[in-house]
Design an enzyme around this catalytic site. Structure first.
Site, PDB file in Angstrom:
ATOM      1  N   TRP A 371     -49.607 -52.100  54.252  1.00 27.31           N
ATOM      2  CA  TRP A 371     -48.585 -51.295  54.913  1.00 27.31           C
ATOM      3  C   TRP A 371     -49.051 -49.877  55.215  1.00 27.31           C
ATOM      4  O   TRP A 371     -48.534 -49.212  56.118  1.00 27.31           O
ATOM      5  CB  TRP A 371     -47.342 -51.217  54.019  1.00 27.31           C
ATOM      6  N   ASP A 372     -50.039 -49.386  54.453  1.00 21.68           N
ATOM      7  CA  ASP A 372     -50.452 -47.996  54.637  1.00 21.68           C
ATOM      8  C   ASP A 372     -51.120 -47.779  55.996  1.00 21.68           C
ATOM      9  O   ASP A 372     -51.229 -46.634  56.449  1.00 21.68           O
ATOM     10  CB  ASP A 372     -51.368 -47.527  53.500  1.00 21.68           C
ATOM     11  N   LYS A 614     -46.248 -44.853  40.137  1.00 26.41           N
ATOM     12  CA  LYS A 614     -47.658 -44.880  40.521  1.00 26.41           C
ATOM     13  C   LYS A 614     -47.915 -43.890  41.653  1.00 26.41           C
ATOM     14  O   LYS A 614     -48.971 -43.261  41.719  1.00 26.41           O
ATOM     15  CB  LYS A 614     -48.040 -46.297  40.967  1.00 26.41           C
ATOM     16  N   GLN A 615     -46.938 -43.756  42.550  1.00 23.59           N
ATOM     17  CA  GLN A 615     -47.097 -42.930  43.740  1.00 23.59           C
ATOM     18  C   GLN A 615     -45.719 -42.552  44.264  1.00 23.59           C
ATOM     19  O   GLN A 615     -44.704 -42.976  43.737  1.00 23.59           O
ATOM     20  CB  GLN A 615     -47.845 -43.710  44.813  1.00 23.59           C
ATOM     21  N   ASP A 802     -30.968 -19.366  28.474  1.00 25.03           N
ATOM     22  CA  ASP A 802     -31.787 -19.888  27.384  1.00 25.03           C
ATOM     23  C   ASP A 802     -31.691 -18.890  26.234  1.00 25.03           C
ATOM     24  O   ASP A 802     -31.238 -17.753  26.423  1.00 25.03           O
ATOM     25  CB  ASP A 802     -33.230 -20.054  27.853  1.00 25.03           C
ATOM     26  N   LEU A 803     -32.111 -19.291  25.059  1.00 19.82           N
ATOM     27  CA  LEU A 803     -32.026 -18.410  23.899  1.00 19.82           C
ATOM     28  C   LEU A 803     -33.363 -17.751  23.587  1.00 19.82           C
ATOM     29  O   LEU A 803     -33.521 -16.540  23.728  1.00 19.82           O
ATOM     30  CB  LEU A 803     -31.524 -19.210  22.690  1.00 19.82           C
ATOM     31  N   ASP A 804     -34.321 -18.565  23.191  1.00 21.41           N
ATOM     32  CA  ASP A 804     -35.613 -18.026  22.762  1.00 21.41           C
ATOM     33  C   ASP A 804     -36.331 -17.367  23.933  1.00 21.41           C
ATOM     34  O   ASP A 804     -36.562 -17.998  24.963  1.00 21.41           O
ATOM     35  CB  ASP A 804     -36.485 -19.146  22.182  1.00 21.41           C
ATOM     36  N   THR A 810     -37.415 -15.276  19.366  1.00 20.97           N
ATOM     37  CA  THR A 810     -37.635 -16.130  18.201  1.00 20.97           C
ATOM     38  C   THR A 810     -38.936 -16.904  18.299  1.00 20.97           C
ATOM     39  O   THR A 810     -39.263 -17.674  17.398  1.00 20.97           O
ATOM     40  CB  THR A 810     -36.470 -17.126  18.046  1.00 20.97           C
ATOM     41  N   LYS A 838     -43.174 -23.544  24.161  1.00 24.40           N
ATOM     42  CA  LYS A 838     -41.987 -22.862  24.671  1.00 24.40           C
ATOM     43  C   LYS A 838     -41.068 -23.831  25.397  1.00 24.40           C
ATOM     44  O   LYS A 838     -41.508 -24.574  26.282  1.00 24.40           O
ATOM     45  CB  LYS A 838     -42.388 -21.736  25.636  1.00 24.40           C
ATOM     46  N   SER A 907     -30.196 -24.279  24.834  1.00 21.07           N
ATOM     47  CA  SER A 907     -31.349 -23.980  23.983  1.00 21.07           C
ATOM     48  C   SER A 907     -31.958 -25.247  23.427  1.00 21.07           C
ATOM     49  O   SER A 907     -31.249 -26.171  23.010  1.00 21.07           O
ATOM     50  CB  SER A 907     -30.914 -23.078  22.821  1.00 21.07           C
ATOM     51  N   ALA A 908     -33.285 -25.291  23.408  1.00 20.23           N
ATOM     52  CA  ALA A 908     -33.998 -26.432  22.833  1.00 20.23           C
ATOM     53  C   ALA A 908     -33.968 -26.405  21.310  1.00 20.23           C
ATOM     54  O   ALA A 908     -34.403 -27.355  20.666  1.00 20.23           O
ATOM     55  CB  ALA A 908     -35.447 -26.440  23.324  1.00 20.23           C
ATOM     56  N   LYS A 938     -36.340 -30.373  27.885  1.00 22.86           N
ATOM     57  CA  LYS A 938     -36.828 -29.761  29.116  1.00 22.86           C
ATOM     58  C   LYS A 938     -38.270 -30.226  29.351  1.00 22.86           C
ATOM     59  O   LYS A 938     -39.006 -30.412  28.386  1.00 22.86           O
ATOM     60  CB  LYS A 938     -36.779 -28.231  28.997  1.00 22.86           C
ATOM     61  N   GLU A 962     -34.226 -18.378  32.223  1.00 21.00           N
ATOM     62  CA  GLU A 962     -35.206 -19.008  31.340  1.00 21.00           C
ATOM     63  C   GLU A 962     -36.481 -18.194  31.279  1.00 21.00           C
ATOM     64  O   GLU A 962     -36.779 -17.421  32.202  1.00 21.00           O
ATOM     65  CB  GLU A 962     -35.543 -20.417  31.859  1.00 21.00           C
ATOM     66  N   ASP A 963     -37.227 -18.369  30.199  1.00 16.58           N
ATOM     67  CA  ASP A 963     -38.519 -17.675  30.083  1.00 16.58           C
ATOM     68  C   ASP A 963     -39.694 -18.647  30.088  1.00 16.58           C
ATOM     69  O   ASP A 963     -40.845 -18.207  30.022  1.00 16.58           O
ATOM     70  CB  ASP A 963     -38.559 -16.846  28.799  1.00 16.58           C
TER      71      ASP A 963
END
Length: 1021
Positions: A371-372, A614-615, A802-804, A810, A838, A907-908, A938, A962-963
């Site tokens: 098909w390609d 795969k693609q 986000d927190l950290d 932290t 992070k 927060s994570a 994340k 976010e950082d």
């Protein structure tokens, strides 16, 4: 206003040592020779010859003819109805490149001497392979060898060669043994399904003859019944060479030339090799083959090598004038030319064949067409060589009866289904889940029919062949799909496989459904056009096909009701009904240390159980048929699917390059462009030795024109939106459009469009209609690029922090805890580890920490280690207080609340509630989502989507702060605007990057808007 202009926009700086017209390699490592034989192959659409050495020692040197293949049965332990019964394999034919040397009685073995200077060159302006070698024998005799060869683009059966030997310090007899080798066997099948085959029968030597005038061999296949004659002749053009012994051997024929050499003197010959062959099934009718091969040699001999080279150059000059390529980066231009040159020379010149996955450069994929050809190669060639694009489709028309037969094998009472992989038109895939189940092959051919028609304006093709292809292939969709009551009458398609072969036999593959929708709509539209503009032709075709108005109406209804859902949580198009329910591929299954794809390391069922591509799949649908989808929706899909795609297919990078450019990820677009540009030149997938990758080569041209050039087809006209990659100052490309030629030149000052041929052409620039008359130019500003991250579709209603690293630092506490744990278990905590952790949750961070551990850890051990680390962390948190807030953090949160915005935390850290309490800001948040409330860390968007849902606001009404890069990716995938806190180069995808949260000015950010049309704003197609 248009102005008269014909000169280029800017002069391209000198290429220096890199000639954009000549690929040059000087490596002498024998382990790289097989790859270089692929790179330096020459072809003409019918004949292909790998770039091996004339003097021998080339175990992978082969010659191929597109129309010569063998049919072998496929053996199953359990065969079911409709399974493919045989495979076609293109087999190596008699190879006429060999010229062995003798100095006196000693056969020259290049591997036993010293290579003092060696260069291979592929001259893409003239279409010739040239190599030079200064070689010193073990006994101290030094020779210069210069060899040139071309596959004549205007003579399908001709290989022309010029061979010269010059003595540096040798004096004595020299012998040239010129032969045709008919003993080249196909590569046998091994552990890699992409190379080799189990052939029963093959191509056999049936007769041979040699005399002083010429020599020839005849070969014949066993099952496909194809006969071939390969003949050679010579002309001495330097030195006192005289022909001597001429003989047949068990492997072919040899003609021997003898003479003498002295220092500073040389001998030189021209060698022409002529081929003639029968069609399949007519091997016994070979009487005329000798005469046809001799006629090829007569014409070549009358011209001589210099004249043949002039003719070759003229043919290529016409091609390159259409391409009209330029770039101030000479290496990029050379690579683009190299890819286009190979695509051009390996593509068929008539309806007997098309363009194989490896072209005519190697044995990979058995010489099959996929098909390609239609989805990648044809759109690259249609605007520069429309006659070749038409030949590709003429092959599909020629094999339409085989597609009808295949449809019956697959239990379809009417219509046609093209084979997934084929040469003759019959299905050759023995593994139906990733073979016959790929019904989207029909949509690919149909898309190519319509695309060629748009580009060429060739109504004759549509009337003679194209419409019948569209109608017959459209019929199959009504068999494989149905109107589902469970989905409010939507048209659903079940048990198919999309382009992503790592998900097989699925329901409602998005790519398949979208392309089927386009197919059905185009078939119905073509029927309407044909009935109105050419009623007699339409009536005749409809009568022959038994096509009714009711059936055409069903096509329209199915297209209108096609099932194309969006996922409510992620706001993206699910690749299929079950794809998003699967877990992501575990890290231990991902192997970045070598170039082995998953398909060579894991059982298919193992791969199918995971959310891994795969693609490009859904993204490819948005590239080919995404005109009604907004940029923001495309960006969300890009951001999500990029994270689950391993790019094990060379087809993948070009699609990601095009889509990255469209959605504003300029740096990613360029990186993906380089991947598809250099896939063979740098052997990025480790299998260029099997032949070069035609679709990836075509993909580099699509990345240039569709990606950076912004080319799409709208209403039968070219729409462009060029952008200038940061790495370039200038680039240029040409478009052959319905008999006109448009030059597109881009630099930092804008875009210059010039109509270099044709009376007038209508097109669009950045969506604004333009028209040029003959010879006119117009200079326009570069269109505005999409924002690098989604801005707000609606008024801002919530901010999710986000927190950290955003509210409190932290990270140092986390680092200290992880570092302490690492030391206790004897694992390195190297530089950069903290940055990698992070934004990643506890278990994910532990997996990263244990990557280089000396042993595997059980889940029980991992849980115990995670808890130990958490205890260390909580001990530190207990002594934290408001003084640990980052500067401006409290003020930013309070400012959001004063403006009536809802405030959330994503927060994570599972300890987020504890930390907020210690910091004295817990009551400032309307809702908190931590790692304990979600199933995915994340960069998955779940945490931000959960926060938006809890706050009762639409994700498009939210701003995320976010950082970490993983957090920014999570925000973008959730469809939110993103503010990064930190370094711009780390957070490059964020909409805004600030050095600290203290700089957050919501009075400005609150008014960010996404400017999209009403149709773009809706994710529905």
């Amino acid at each position: 206003m248009p102005i008269s202009a014909t000169a280029p926009l800017a002069e391209i700086p000198s290429a220096g040592k890199c000639d954009p017209w000549v690929l040059r390699r000087q490596g002498t490592d024998p382990s790289a020779f097989a790859q270089e034989e692929s790179l330096f192959a020459v072809a003409n659409g019918a004949l292909g010859v790998r770039g091996g050495l004339e003097e021998g020692g080339n175990h992978s040197q082969r010659s191929f003819i597109a129309g010569i293949w063998e049919r072998s049965p496929i053996h199953y332990h359990e065969r079911f109805s409709g399974f493919a019964r045989h495979t076609d394999t293109r087999v190596p034919v008699a190879d006429g490149t060999a010229i062995r040397l003798r100095l006196g009685d000693t056969l020259v073995d290049l591997s036993q001497g010293q290579w003092l200077d060696f260069t291979r060159e592929l001259d893409m302006r003239r279409g010739v392979f040239r190599r030079t070698l200064r070689w010193r024998s073990a006994s101290g005799q030094t020779l210069d060898i210069i060899a040139e060869r071309l596959a004549a683009l205007d003579e399908p059966g001709l290989l022309a060669m010029r061979y010269q030997v010059i003595s540096v310090d040798y004096q004595g007899p020299i012998t040239l043994e010129s032969s045709i080798d008919a003993g080249k066997a196909p590569v046998e099948q091994g552990d890699d399904p992409r190379i080799g085959a189990q052939i029963e029968g093959g191509l056999h030597l049936v007769d041979a003859h040699a005399d002083e005038r010429s020599a020839w061999v005849m070969q014949r296949t066993t099952h496909s019944d194809i006969s071939l004659v390969c003949a050679q002749r010579h002309r001495v053009i330097e030195g006192d060479l005289a022909i001597g012994a001429c003989k047949s051997t068990p492997r072919g024929v040899v003609q021997v030339f003898s003479g003498t050499l002295a220092p500073g003197q040389g001998v030189s010959i021209e060698k022409n090799v002529g081929y003639a062959w029968t069609d399949p099934g007519h091997g016994s009718a070979a009487e005329r083959l000798h005469a046809l091969a001799e006629a090829v040699l007569d014409r070549a001999g009358a011209m001589g090598f210099p004249a043949l080279l002039v003719q070759q150059t003229g043919t290529l000059e016409r091609f390159w004038n259409e391409v009209d390529l330029g770039c101030d980066d000479a290496l990029v231009e050379q690579s683009l030319r190299f890819n286009l040159f190979h695509l051009y020379q390996s593509s068929g010149r008539d309806s007997s064949g098309s363009t194989a996955a490896k072209g005519l450069t190697g044995e990979g994929y058995e010489g099959h067409y996929f098909w390609d050809t239609e989805v990648f190669m044809l759109p690259a060639l249609a605007p520069v060589a429309p006659e070749i694009a038409r030949n590709m489709l003429a092959y599909r028309y020629r094999t339409l009866d085989r597609a009808r037969a295949h449809a019956r094998e697959m239990d379809h009472a009417s219509g046609a289904l093209y084979a997934w992989r084929t040469i003759s038109g019959d299905e050759c895939s023995s593994y139906f889940p990733s073979g016959s189940a790929q019904y989207h092959i029909n949509a690919a051919v149909a898309w190519a029919v319509r695309h060629y028609w748009d580009v060429s304006g060739d109504d004759g093709f549509m009337l003679d062949e194209g419409a019948e292809i569209l109608f017959e292939t459209a019929r199959v969709w009504r068999d494989v799909g149905h109107f589902s009551d469970r989905h409010d009458g939507a048209f659903c398609i079940h048990e198919v496989t999309g382009p992503d072969e790592y998900s097989a036999l699925v329901n409602n593959n998005f790519y398949t459904n979208r392309m089927a929708q386009r197919h059905l709509a185009d078939a119905a539209g073509t029927a309407r056009w044909m009935a109105q503009a050419h009623p007699e032709r339409f009536d005749a075709l409809a009568a022959r096909l038994c096509l009714t108005d009711f059936e055409v109406a069903q096509w329209r209804q199915a297209a209108a009701m096609m099932y194309l859902p969006t996922d409510a949580a992620l706001d993206i198009y699910p690749q299929d009904d079950g794809f998003l329910d699967k877990p992501r591929l575990p890290a231990n299954f991902q192997d970045h240390t070598n170039k082995q794809p998953l398909l060579l390391r894991l059982h298919p069922l193992t791969i199918y159980r995971y959310q891994v591509c795969k693609q490009a799949d859904a993204l490819l649908a948005l590239m080919l048929a995404g005109e009604h989808v907004g940029v923001a929706a495309k960006r969300r899909n890009f951001d999500y699917y990029e994270g689950v795609t391993v790019h094990d297919s060379t087809l993948s990078a070009s699609t990601f390059a095009v889509m990255a450019a469209e959605v504003g990820h300029a740096d990613k677009a360029y990186d993906y462009f380089l991947d598809t540009l250099r896939v063979d030149l740098d052997d990025l997938h480790g299998n260029a030795a099997h032949g070069v990758h035609m679709a990836a080569m075509a993909g580099s041209q699509l990345a240039l024109t569709w990606g950076f050039g912004g080319l799409r087809v709208r209403h039968g006209k070219p729409w462009l939106a060029p952008q200038l990659p940061k790495a370039w100052n200038y680039y240029r490309f040409g478009l052959h459009w319905q008999g006109c030629h448009l030059r597109v030149e881009v630099d930092a000052t804008g875009v210059l469009y010039t109509l270099t041929r044709g009376e007038h052409l209508a097109f669009a620039h950045g969506g604004v209609p333009q028209t040029l008359q003959a010879g006119q130019s117009v200079r326009l500003a570069l269109p505005a690029l999409p924002a690098p991250a989604p801005a707000l579709a609606r008024p801002l209603k919530a901010v999710i922090f986000d927190l950290d690293g955003v509210i409190a630092d932290t990270a140092v506490v986390h680092d200290a805890a992880w570092k302490r744990l690492a030391g206790e278990i004897g694992v390195s905590f190297g530089e950069g580890m903290g940055e990698r952790l992070k934004g990643v949750d506890r278990m994910g961070s532990l997996d990263i920490l244990l990557e280089n551990a000396g042993r595997a850890f059980s889940m029980e051990e991992k849980f115990a280690l995670a808890e130990r680390k958490n205890d260390y962390y909580k001990a530190q948190v207990q002594v934290m207080g408001p003084h640990d807030l980052l500067p401006g953090a409290r003020q930013a949160i309070e400012a959001a609340r004063r403006q009536g915005l809802k405030v959330g935390l994503a927060s994570a850290s599972r300890n987020a509630p504890l930390l907020l309490d210690r910091l004295g800001i817990a009551k400032l948040f309307d809702h908190v989502v931590d790692a304990g409330l979600i199933g995915h860390s994340k960069p998955h968007p779940e945490i931000f989507l959960s926060a938006a849902n809890a706050l009762g606001v639409d994700p498009q009404e939210c701003l995320g702060v976010e950082d970490a890069a993983a957090g920014i990716a999570s925000i973008l995938a959730a469809g939110m605007a993103a503010v990064g806190i930190g370094q711009p180069h780390v957070l490059a995808d964020a909409h805004v990057v600030l050095s600290s949260v203290a700089e957050l000015d919501l009075s400005f950010i609150k008014h960010i808007r996404r400017e999209e049309s009403a149709t773009s704003a809706s994710p529905a197609i």
